[in-house]
Design a protein around this motif. Sequence first.
Motif, PDB file in Angstrom:
ATOM      1  N   GLU A  11       6.179 -26.614 -10.033  1.00  0.00           N
ATOM      2  CA  GLU A  11       5.564 -27.097  -8.787  1.00  0.00           C
ATOM      3  C   GLU A  11       4.113 -27.531  -8.986  1.00  0.00           C
ATOM      4  N   LEU A  12       3.482 -27.097 -10.080  1.00  0.00           N
ATOM      5  CA  LEU A  12       2.074 -27.414 -10.315  1.00  0.00           C
ATOM      6  C   LEU A  12       1.936 -28.832 -10.848  1.00  0.00           C
ATOM      7  N   GLY A  13       0.871 -29.484 -10.481  1.00  0.00           N
ATOM      8  CA  GLY A  13       0.623 -30.836 -10.962  1.00  0.00           C
ATOM      9  C   GLY A  13      -0.675 -31.357 -10.386  1.00  0.00           C
ATOM     10  N   PRO A  14      -1.002 -32.607 -10.686  1.00  0.00           N
ATOM     11  CA  PRO A  14      -2.238 -33.192 -10.186  1.00  0.00           C
ATOM     12  C   PRO A  14      -2.334 -33.120  -8.657  1.00  0.00           C
ATOM     13  N   GLU A  35      -7.341 -28.681 -14.652  1.00  0.00           N
ATOM     14  CA  GLU A  35      -7.468 -27.224 -14.729  1.00  0.00           C
ATOM     15  C   GLU A  35      -7.012 -26.611 -13.405  1.00  0.00           C
ATOM     16  N   TYR A  36      -6.526 -25.375 -13.477  1.00  0.00           N
ATOM     17  CA  TYR A  36      -6.090 -24.663 -12.280  1.00  0.00           C
ATOM     18  C   TYR A  36      -7.033 -23.507 -11.995  1.00  0.00           C
ATOM     19  N   TYR A  37      -7.322 -23.307 -10.711  1.00  0.00           N
ATOM     20  CA  TYR A  37      -8.247 -22.271 -10.270  1.00  0.00           C
ATOM     21  C   TYR A  37      -7.645 -21.512  -9.104  1.00  0.00           C
ATOM     22  N   LEU A  38      -7.907 -20.226  -9.058  1.00  0.00           N
ATOM     23  CA  LEU A  38      -7.545 -19.391  -7.925  1.00  0.00           C
ATOM     24  C   LEU A  38      -8.861 -18.880  -7.358  1.00  0.00           C
TER      25      LEU A  38
END
Length: 76
Positions: A11-14, A35-38
């Motif tokens: 499900e993750l993407g731009p 990059e992914y951030y929480l």
Amino acid sequence: MQFHALEKLIELGPGYRRAFQIDDRHLILLESEGEYYLVSSICPHKGYSLLEGKLEAGELHCPFHGHRFNLADGSV
């Protein structure tokens, strides 16, 4: 510390952005520049939601007051 699965990798993407609540923490999982951030979804200034905040140059902008938060280190 307890593990919480938030999303399937497929499900993750731009442009990915989604709000989550874990216990009493309100969070946003988002993608910026590959990059992914929480991060917290609450602006500490007045408690408004950052979910609709603009992403620019590695910063999340509060849509209500314009405060900018560096995604890499959390600085304002």
